[in-house]
Design an enzyme around this catalytic site. Structure first.
Site, mmCIF file in Angstrom:
data_model
loop_
_atom_site.group_PDB
_atom_site.id
_atom_site.type_symbol
_atom_site.label_atom_id
_atom_site.label_comp_id
_atom_site.label_asym_id
_atom_site.label_seq_id
_atom_site.Cartn_x
_atom_site.Cartn_y
_atom_site.Cartn_z
ATOM 1 N N ASP A 6 10.804 -7.133 8.134
ATOM 2 C CA ASP A 6 10.223 -6.234 7.024
ATOM 3 C C ASP A 6 9.919 -4.798 7.690
ATOM 4 O O ASP A 6 9.776 -3.869 6.916
ATOM 5 C CB ASP A 6 9.091 -6.599 6.363
ATOM 6 C CG ASP A 6 7.970 -6.928 7.200
ATOM 7 O OD1 ASP A 6 8.017 -7.705 8.078
ATOM 8 O OD2 ASP A 6 6.882 -6.218 6.933
ATOM 9 N N ASN A 7 10.219 -4.820 8.945
ATOM 10 C CA ASN A 7 9.849 -3.363 9.667
ATOM 11 C C ASN A 7 11.231 -2.862 10.355
ATOM 12 O O ASN A 7 11.252 -1.901 11.121
ATOM 13 C CB ASN A 7 8.932 -3.503 10.694
ATOM 14 C CG ASN A 7 7.429 -3.679 10.129
ATOM 15 O OD1 ASN A 7 7.118 -3.066 8.959
ATOM 16 N ND2 ASN A 7 6.520 -4.185 10.722
ATOM 17 N N ARG A 41 14.947 -2.413 3.613
ATOM 18 C CA ARG A 41 14.608 -3.326 5.046
ATOM 19 C C ARG A 41 15.633 -4.657 5.070
ATOM 20 O O ARG A 41 16.146 -4.943 4.076
ATOM 21 C CB ARG A 41 13.180 -3.578 4.957
ATOM 22 C CG ARG A 41 12.375 -2.636 4.722
ATOM 23 C CD ARG A 41 10.758 -2.995 4.101
ATOM 24 N NE ARG A 41 10.084 -2.079 3.606
ATOM 25 C CZ ARG A 41 8.987 -1.465 4.200
ATOM 26 N NH1 ARG A 41 8.699 -2.131 5.456
ATOM 27 N NH2 ARG A 41 8.189 -0.470 3.640
ATOM 28 N N LYS A 74 2.238 5.768 2.245
ATOM 29 C CA LYS A 74 1.345 4.736 3.071
ATOM 30 C C LYS A 74 0.266 4.994 2.644
ATOM 31 O O LYS A 74 -0.478 6.129 2.984
ATOM 32 C CB LYS A 74 1.974 4.838 4.362
ATOM 33 C CG LYS A 74 1.257 3.572 5.220
ATOM 34 C CD LYS A 74 1.678 3.620 6.909
ATOM 35 C CE LYS A 74 1.169 2.503 7.607
ATOM 36 N NZ LYS A 74 1.723 2.632 8.997
ATOM 37 N N ARG A 131 0.854 -1.231 -0.008
ATOM 38 C CA ARG A 131 -0.017 -0.055 -0.092
ATOM 39 C C ARG A 131 0.878 1.142 -0.074
ATOM 40 O O ARG A 131 0.344 2.126 0.438
ATOM 41 C CB ARG A 131 -0.904 0.298 1.277
ATOM 42 C CG ARG A 131 -0.320 -0.143 2.611
ATOM 43 C CD ARG A 131 -1.282 0.012 3.595
ATOM 44 N NE ARG A 131 -0.966 -0.074 4.818
ATOM 45 C CZ ARG A 131 -1.147 0.236 6.090
ATOM 46 N NH1 ARG A 131 -2.538 0.583 6.104
ATOM 47 N NH2 ARG A 131 -0.882 -0.064 7.180
ATOM 48 N N ARG A 160 6.100 9.806 4.362
ATOM 49 C CA ARG A 160 7.105 9.774 5.544
ATOM 50 C C ARG A 160 8.528 10.362 4.599
ATOM 51 O O ARG A 160 8.589 9.978 3.468
ATOM 52 C CB ARG A 160 7.191 8.487 6.009
ATOM 53 C CG ARG A 160 7.566 7.338 5.275
ATOM 54 C CD ARG A 160 8.192 6.251 6.241
ATOM 55 N NE ARG A 160 6.962 5.402 6.837
ATOM 56 C CZ ARG A 160 6.400 4.635 6.182
ATOM 57 N NH1 ARG A 160 6.886 3.864 5.179
ATOM 58 N NH2 ARG A 160 5.194 3.799 6.992
#
EC number: 2.7.7.-
Length: 471
Positions: free
Chosen positions: A256-257, A187, A114, A93, A180
């Site tokens: 992945d974060n 990542r 996002k 997204r 952002r």
């Protein structure tokens, strides 16, 4: 377009090729209502002179910035989610919209989205972001920046006029798109994807790209993979320590974060601690406490091990193990430094600081629910017991659990004591960002489209940021 001389586009990521990202188009939204623009952040990349209409054109309809990425790219990655490997991830997204240099530092920064629509990696998702989710992320990044935590910055929030259905909040609910400003969107999971397909050549190419773009000081390293891992370990240790000193629980520390520059980003079910509790969790679905407050260092180290596994495709194991083994000592040093900074005193040395910090953690733990996390640091900032013992928690601080902390604190001097003269420290209570407070800020938006409480909160957090002087 009225960009300033500080605008320096440098779109490097698309040069990696089609195996790293997919060209996409932004969704066409029914409405584009500007709800938040971060002019302080925009000034650092030469975009603060945009009119609101121009801002919405670029960050609501995603008309390309001059000399930048066109079309946007949804980035490919895999990841461990609650330690279960998922090879079907990717930007579902969001997309990478632009890359540009930060004025003064020359750092390469990303503008990423996002809620900007569906991509090849959306799976069954609608590619959208709830307005409440956008509001929560704006608040999180503002608070973390104020507290000195390396974080992405919420650059823009635009309401998009769609009704979204979600299973974890009242539906239909309002929609938004967030932009952002981040140091990198590469990542740990970006490396994992290519390791999964056993493409050592692409892992090596990505290592070279990361060193060129983000760690140029490693260009001459003999073992570039091991050197990069050691640098990422150091950044991750620093980030984790800053989370802990801030009383912050990320909530979803999947691979992945986590990005390769040691910057916190992507805020879903985060929480700030109301009081010391190592078992405190942010996500209602974290039923085993895997990502609880006290287990965050463990979670970060586990993720670093997965990254090291990717690097093992291109170098020997022993130097990677050596790099991983630096995490524990680095984290302890960074935690002591972060806690000393949060208390506004001058460091005295590794051994003294470690004992002092442990006394602070013990005081917080023994005080239990009676000692709110953020007020503790506010009351004792600068090492001034006259502030703490004249405030609303004076009787509490006079109790035995605080005796050792007070004794050790007495040996420390204030760091930049002029900060105590700031208006922030004249307030009776500090700024906090607890769950119930966020809900209270959202209620007038949801019920009456009243943004005044949200805007006032951001203004108070900005005063706090200036008072603390961490950024």
């Amino acid at each position: 377009m009225p960009v300033s001389s500080a605008y320096q586009p440098d779109p490097l990521f698309p040069d990696l090729g089609p195996e790293f990202a997919d060209p996409v188009e932004a969704a066409r939204f029914p409405k584009t209502i500007l709800r938040h623009r971060n002019d302080r952040a925009a000034a650092t990349v030469g975009l603060d002179a945009l009119t609101d209409a121009e801002w919405v054109a670029h960050f609501g309809r995603f008309e390309p910035l001059p000399g930048n990425i066109d079309p946007p790219r949804s980035m490919r990655y895999h990841g461990h989610q609650f330690r279960t490997y998922n090879p079907e991830l990717g930007d579902g997204r969001g997309f990478l919209f632009a890359q540009l240099r930060e004025a003064g530092t020359g750092r390469l920064l990303d503008l990423g989205t996002k809620g900007s629509g569906q991509t090849p990696w959306s799976r069954s998702g609608d590619g959208r972001l709830t307005l409440k989710g956008g509001v929560r992320e704006v608040l999180a990044t503002a608070m973390l920046e104020a507290l000195g935590v390396p974080t992405s910055r919420s650059f823009s929030l635009v309401e998009t006029g769609e009704d979204l259905v979600r299973g974890d909040e009242p539906s239909p609910t309002r929609s938004s798109v967030l932009v952002r400003l981040s140091h990198s969107h590469i990542r740990f999971g970006t490396f994992q994807r290519h390791a999964f397909f056993e493409r050592a050549d692409r892992v090596d190419l990505l290592i070279e790209h990361v060193i060129e773009a983000y760690y140029p000081e490693l260009a001459g390293a003999k073992d570039r993979a091991a050197a990069l891992l050691a640098a990422v370990v150091a950044r991750a240790a620093r980030l984790t320590a800053r989370w802990m000193a801030a009383g912050f629980v990320h909530g979803v520390l999947n691979t992945d974060n986590m990005n390769i520059t040691g910057e916190s980003f992507d805020y879903g079910p985060y929480r700030f601690l109301p009081y010391s509790d190592p078992n405190f969790v942010a996500a209602y679905f974290d039923q085993t406490g895997l990502y609880s407050f006290g287990r965050q260092p463990e979670a970060v180290f586990w993720n670093l091990q997965q990254l090291a596994g990717c690097f093992s495709l291109v170098t020997q194991t022993d130097p990677l193990v050596d790099a991983l083994n630096t995490f524990g000592a680095a984290y302890r040093r960074e935690l002591a430094a972060a806690m000393v900074a949060r208390l506004g005193v001058v460091a005295q040395g590794e051994e003294a600081d470690a004992a002092f910090v442990q006394s602070a953690f013990r005081a917080l733990a023994e005080g239990g629910e009676r000692v709110r996390w953020e007020p503790f640091f506010f009351d004792w900032f600068g090492g001034r017991d006259d502030r703490a013992l004249a405030g609303p928690r004076a009787a509490l601080y006079a109790e035995p659990p605080f005796a050792e902390f007070r004794e050790r604190l007495a040996a420390y001097s204030a760091d930049r004591p002029e900060r105590l003269a700031h208006a922030y420290f004249a307030a009776a209570e500090p700024e906090e960002l607890l769950y119930d407070q966020i809900e209270a800020l959202w209620a007038p938006i949801a019920q009456a489209d009243d943004w005044s409480a949200f805007e006032a909160k951001l203004a108070r957090i900005e005063v706090a940021r200036q008072g603390w002087g961490f950024s």
